[in-house]
Enzyme design. Sequence first.
Site, PDB file in Angstrom:
ATOM      1  N   SER A 187     -30.961  25.712 -27.333  1.00  0.00           N
ATOM      2  CA  SER A 187     -29.706  25.600 -28.406  1.00  0.00           C
ATOM      3  C   SER A 187     -30.156  24.493 -29.458  1.00  0.00           C
ATOM      4  CB  SER A 187     -28.301  24.781 -27.589  1.00  0.00           C
ATOM      5  OG  SER A 187     -28.692  23.594 -27.035  1.00  0.00           O
ATOM      6  N   ASP A 188     -29.358  24.513 -30.445  1.00  0.00           N
ATOM      7  CA  ASP A 188     -29.666  23.421 -31.606  1.00  0.00           C
ATOM      8  C   ASP A 188     -28.855  22.177 -31.074  1.00  0.00           C
ATOM      9  OD1 ASP A 188     -30.498  21.877 -33.704  1.00  0.00           O
ATOM     10  OD2 ASP A 188     -30.150  23.450 -35.377  1.00  0.00           O
ATOM     11  N   HIS A 189     -29.324  21.244 -31.732  1.00  0.00           N
ATOM     12  CA  HIS A 189     -28.796  19.671 -31.274  1.00  0.00           C
ATOM     13  C   HIS A 189     -27.285  19.833 -31.106  1.00  0.00           C
ATOM     14  CE1 HIS A 189     -28.585  15.431 -32.131  1.00  0.00           C
ATOM     15  NE2 HIS A 189     -29.901  15.636 -31.651  1.00  0.00           N
ATOM     16  N   GLY A 190     -26.840  19.720 -29.766  1.00  0.00           N
ATOM     17  CA  GLY A 190     -25.156  19.456 -29.546  1.00  0.00           C
ATOM     18  C   GLY A 190     -24.457  20.696 -29.824  1.00  0.00           C
ATOM     19  N   ALA A 191     -25.145  21.837 -29.996  1.00  0.00           N
ATOM     20  CA  ALA A 191     -24.548  23.176 -30.291  1.00  0.00           C
ATOM     21  C   ALA A 191     -23.571  23.487 -29.147  1.00  0.00           C
ATOM     22  CB  ALA A 191     -25.472  24.260 -30.674  1.00  0.00           C
TER      23      ALA A 191
END
Length: 768
Positions: free
Chosen positions: A286-290
């Site tokens: 996942s992208d950062h905090g997604a």
Amino acid sequence: MLSSLALLAGLVCSSSALAGPAPAPADGKNALMKNALIADLMSRMTLDEKIGQLRLISIGEDMPQPQLLKEIAAGRVGGTFNSVRRQDNRPMQDAAVKQSRLKIPIFFAYDVVHGHRTIFPISLGLASSWDMETVEQSARISAIEASADSLDVTFAPMLDISRDPRWGRTSEGFGEDPYLVSLCARASVKGLQGTSPANADSVMAVIKHFALYGAVEGGRDYNTVDMSPIRMYQDYLPPYRAGIEAGAGGVMIALNSINGVPATSNRWLLRDLLRKDWGFKGITVSDHGAIDELPLHGVAKDGREAARLAIQAGVDMSMHDSAYLAYLPGLVKSGEVSMRDIDGAVREVLGAKYDMGLFQDPYRRIGAAEQDPPDVDAESRLHRAAARAAGRKSLVLLENRGKTLPLKKAGTVAVIGPLADAPVDIMGSWSAAGKSQQSVTLLQGMRDAAGDKARVVYARGANVTDDAGVVGYLNFMNWDKPEIVQDQRSPGDMIAEAVEAARSADVIVVAVGESRGMSHEASSRTSLSLPGSQETLLKALRTTGKPLVVVLMNGRPLDLNWAKENADALLETWYAGTEGGHAIADVLFGDYNPAGKLPISFPRSIGQIPTYYNHPRIGRPFVPGKPANYTSQYFEEPNGPLYPFGYGLSYTDFSVSGLTLSSRTLPRNGRIDASVTVKNTGQRDGETVVQLYLQDVAASVVRPVKELKDFRKIMLRAGEERVVHFTIDEEKLKFFNAALEYVVEPGDFNVQVGLDSEAVQEGSFTLR
Ligand code: BGC
């Protein structure tokens, strides 16, 4: 302890020296060993240990190191990112392989987007070289430097097609064209992973951002994406697929939603398209905090539901998210998430670690403490020659009136502008392991090149912006050491000083554009003009009557109307990297003849966006030179781009003539040879890029006005001519029809060959 199976297979976490030849990932016997190792480990892992493998921790931000070491030793971490020194990563690997119950190695990741210690031109600049060896070589060197700093993985390349220059991340990608970006994708992945991601000097490529991130509505970062399936398949998906076909070990999932479903919870995207249709085998991240953001998209009511949606959709690793750790154990126990989903994700993470060679030697890239570089930023670790060569190739000459360039190494050159001596900006964004003290600015490059032959005087002339709000915004991440340091003098005073310097000189070289943070994540713009008083500075310099050479530093197409009309020469340099100043001076003084071509169209104004060259045909097209009402146009300004895709000048001139097709008909499964004669009609040796475009005259769905299908970068000596050949076969004519089948349909096709997407020779043939 690793099981006897792993020991027998020789896959022990042992040596602390950098290992020799590594296993190629997963074919034949190796695949069997990989599967056996993973199956054995998984049979012994607890649920908590499995969930631990799915966690990707951002060092510093997520947790301080002492706590992190405990988490790793408890088997609750799969990998970390943002730590770029062996001495910092070694204790973490020790905690994993010496203290954790199953001794599963962790991996270390970082955003190595266009260089590591040596910074290469930004991706948009690399794409401007139209030279895939350069793209591959810069990725290879990046991998060599990153792996020497104990990194196993990079979150790169960024393969999002961008056709909206308002989007700040335009700078991170390779432009607007599916074909060119796909070639760059392949070259980057090949360069990063070398012959195998298991090699000690390779890093695993995690391509990003899957998918369609470049198409955020209005160019506003993180915004939603709504796109027709045909456009998606035809234009935006091919680069990701090319990266995967080149063997990328990982895929980072985009932050945006796609037609109503966030990529992070998008089963169709991650399971049906990526895994089933494309056969991707590797990790998704996942992208950062997604995952934590899914409730904000409004598709999950809370973090618990977000964790369930993400794991079920196929998100293997969670980056900087709390939801997997907090909720997956309960979700599995309650039966809402199946063990199968967890196991599938864990298998991919372990598989990726195997492919990185970490089970064979977890210290493969960390090496032994005695071999740690005493100074990670040591000059000897840089690859300056390669960076300078790539820098030169990334520059695009947009204007050169009356052969203003190249400059003579004589007299006085006034080097002016807020970006003339800007060592941080010239590195571009996503270059955090680069050191600005090691960048060569334009001013330095000009001084080095001029030596004692010419005098160089300098004045800053303007700040990049005069807006305190913008400065505050760009400095928000850098409280201890603000990146934008304003000159406190008034714009008027700075301009007056610059004009005086210019009056004392024979020629003005003025560097204007954007500070690097303006072309970055979360840096969308509502205007493409030169910020602040920079255009006023240009106008004031023009009044001196001295030749005006404008050097642009920017990460997106800008509105260059004034400069196009009024500058004597205009050179697009993007952010040219550690050796940028030398590379630019090489071009300005003619030690290198520029050959870069634009990988993205430059609009005349922000109102024209999108301006991409390969747009679909329409029923009432505007025909340049034949104005008429009721055609598709804007009536207040000329139509078409200011500078088209594929455009770029040289210090010599080229002619293209005699487009010849070997046949007017292409039989099924046959080939046609299309050739043109390209002549260097000028006085200097030089390179240019000969480009082949095709247009489908009538098809079952609306097709683009033209599409780049091939190109050749060639070097011709002054006066030399050469016949350049292209092969046209069915593969080049294929497209996605309304049923999303990749087909070729018989009929007529137009062929265009030229040195940019507009100035072309035309021919046609029929596919039987
Ligand atoms: C970016 C990614 C990047 C990640 C880790 C995110 O904000 O969107 O491109 O890889 O941070 O640094």
